[in-house]
Scaffold this active site. Structure first.
Site, PDB file in Angstrom:
ATOM      1  N   LYS A 112       1.658  -0.898  -2.425  1.00  0.00           N
ATOM      2  CA  LYS A 112       2.649   0.103  -2.846  1.00  0.00           C
ATOM      3  C   LYS A 112       3.556   0.486  -1.680  1.00  0.00           C
ATOM      4  O   LYS A 112       4.778   0.569  -1.820  1.00  0.00           O
ATOM      5  CB  LYS A 112       1.941   1.351  -3.408  1.00  0.00           C
ATOM      6  N   ASP A 139       2.845   9.330 -10.611  1.00  0.00           N
ATOM      7  CA  ASP A 139       1.831   8.595 -11.387  1.00  0.00           C
ATOM      8  C   ASP A 139       1.804   9.072 -12.842  1.00  0.00           C
ATOM      9  O   ASP A 139       1.213   8.413 -13.693  1.00  0.00           O
ATOM     10  CB  ASP A 139       0.432   8.851 -10.791  1.00  0.00           C
ATOM     11  N   GLN A 164      -4.509   7.993  -4.656  1.00  0.00           N
ATOM     12  CA  GLN A 164      -5.137   6.797  -5.228  1.00  0.00           C
ATOM     13  C   GLN A 164      -6.514   7.129  -5.790  1.00  0.00           C
ATOM     14  O   GLN A 164      -7.317   7.814  -5.155  1.00  0.00           O
ATOM     15  CB  GLN A 164      -5.236   5.695  -4.156  1.00  0.00           C
TER      16      GLN A 164
HETATM   17  N1  GUN Z   1      -6.203   3.573  -9.472  1.00  0.00           N
HETATM   18  C1  GUN Z   1      -6.016   2.540 -10.326  1.00  0.00           C
HETATM   19  N2  GUN Z   1      -4.767   2.548 -10.826  1.00  0.00           N
HETATM   20  C2  GUN Z   1      -4.146   3.619 -10.281  1.00  0.00           C
HETATM   21  C3  GUN Z   1      -2.821   4.147 -10.405  1.00  0.00           C
HETATM   22  O1  GUN Z   1      -1.966   3.658 -11.139  1.00  0.00           O
HETATM   23  N3  GUN Z   1      -2.571   5.255  -9.650  1.00  0.00           N
HETATM   24  C4  GUN Z   1      -3.514   5.832  -8.854  1.00  0.00           C
HETATM   25  N4  GUN Z   1      -3.151   6.920  -8.190  1.00  0.00           N
HETATM   26  N5  GUN Z   1      -4.730   5.372  -8.724  1.00  0.00           N
HETATM   27  C5  GUN Z   1      -5.043   4.262  -9.430  1.00  0.00           C
END
Ligand code: GUN
Length: 291
Positions: free
Chosen positions: A52, A119, A96
């Site tokens: 990311k 998110d 995350q």
């Molecule tokens: N863990 C797995 N997918 C995601 C996501 O799209 N965002 C976040 N913050 N954690 C994740």
């Protein structure tokens, strides 16, 4: 059979965003700034967060990676979130998931300023999504909608089976695909670990979104001819023939399902890259809303 090439489509989207950012820079405007918080050192989470941050750099966004130790307390993480909420330079941020067990995930997600919640996990944003109001859509379901749309896969009136009811994928996916929207207007069925006669239901599906978290669960005998299959799963399966000792597997047994499918996403290179592209799109939206 057509491969739904998430890698290619995500690169197209990233190029579109990069062009937009160049325009912002040329006008002397502030470029979007995404922060990502990673607690602990889970291998998969580290890989995703690094991807990311790297994607931000490549398209001209600013990014900040905040790495906290595994033993971080809930209070310390809440303090960090408060800092990010009030830091005017940060347009959006993510924490995350999953988090270590001493931290209450819901408490953390509720502490994020909904206007910076790129998110789309805050209850306010989930509620806005469910009520068809403009908001940040969760990146994985948003990426799936975008992939279906760009490949012009018809969804209106189709039987869609969503496998899994997680807050990140299954639940929002089922809501979004039933809505009046592009890549929506579908008749949606959600199946999960307690579903009886699961294969009877998947065999009726025109489109299957597999997000159940069990590697290679969906097999060719569970689907009908010409089904469209979206594979959200990504699991490390031990494989002695690989240098790193594992291979990446989805929730779909690609070899048997691809024999029957009209469209199918690969793993890797399907949904994963789309998730990152949509997070960037949400961050751009966060920036634009703040200016
Ligand atoms: N863990 C797995 N997918 C995601 C996501 O799209 N965002 C976040 N913050 N954690 C994740």
């Amino acid at each position: 059979m057509t491969i739904l090439d998430g890698k290619k489509v995500s690169n197209d989207i990233k190029e579109e965003i990069a062009e937009h950012v160049s325009g912002m820079k040329a006008k002397g405007e502030k470029v979007p700034h995404l922060a990502a918080v990673l607690v602990g050192s889970d291998g998969a989470s580290m890989t995703y967060v690094n991807a990311k941050v790297k994607a931000c750099e490549r398209i001209g966004f600013e990014s900040t990676l905040i790495e906290l130790p595994e033993y971080t307390s809930e209070e310390e993480l809440l303090e960090k979130i408060n800092e990010l909420n009030t830091n005017d330079d940060i347009d959006g941020f993510i924490v995350q998931l999953p988090l270590p067990e001493q931290i209450d995930e819901q408490k953390i997600l509720m502490a994020i300023d909904p206007d910076k919640d790129v998110d789309g996990f805050h209850p306010v944003n989930v509620g806005r999504m469910a009520l068809d109001l403009p908001t940040f859509l969760p990146a994985t379901p948003y990426g799936i909608l975008e992939l279906l749309e760009r490949y012009q896969v018809e969804t209106s009136g189709k039987n869609v089976v969503v496998m899994g009811r997680s807050h990140i994928v299954g639940r929002p996916m089922s809501i979004l695909m039933s809505q009046k929207r592009k890549a929506g207007d579908a008749t949606v069925t959600v199946v999960h670990s307690r579903t009886k006669n699961l294969a009877e239901i998947t065999k009726q599906a025109d489109i299957i979104v597999a997000a159940i978290g069990i590697s290679e669960f969906l097999t060719g005998d569970m689907v009908k001819e010409d089904v469209v299959v979206i594979d959200v799963g990504i699991t490390r399966v031990p494989d002695a023939t690989k240098k790193n000792g594992y291979r990446l597997a989805g929730d779909v047994d690609f070899a048997s399902v691809s024999q029957k499918a009209s469209y199918i996403t690969p793993v890797p290179g399907g949904v994963g890259p789309m998730t990152i592209a949509m997070l960037l799109k949400n961050t751009l939206l966060a920036r634009e809303r703040r200016s």
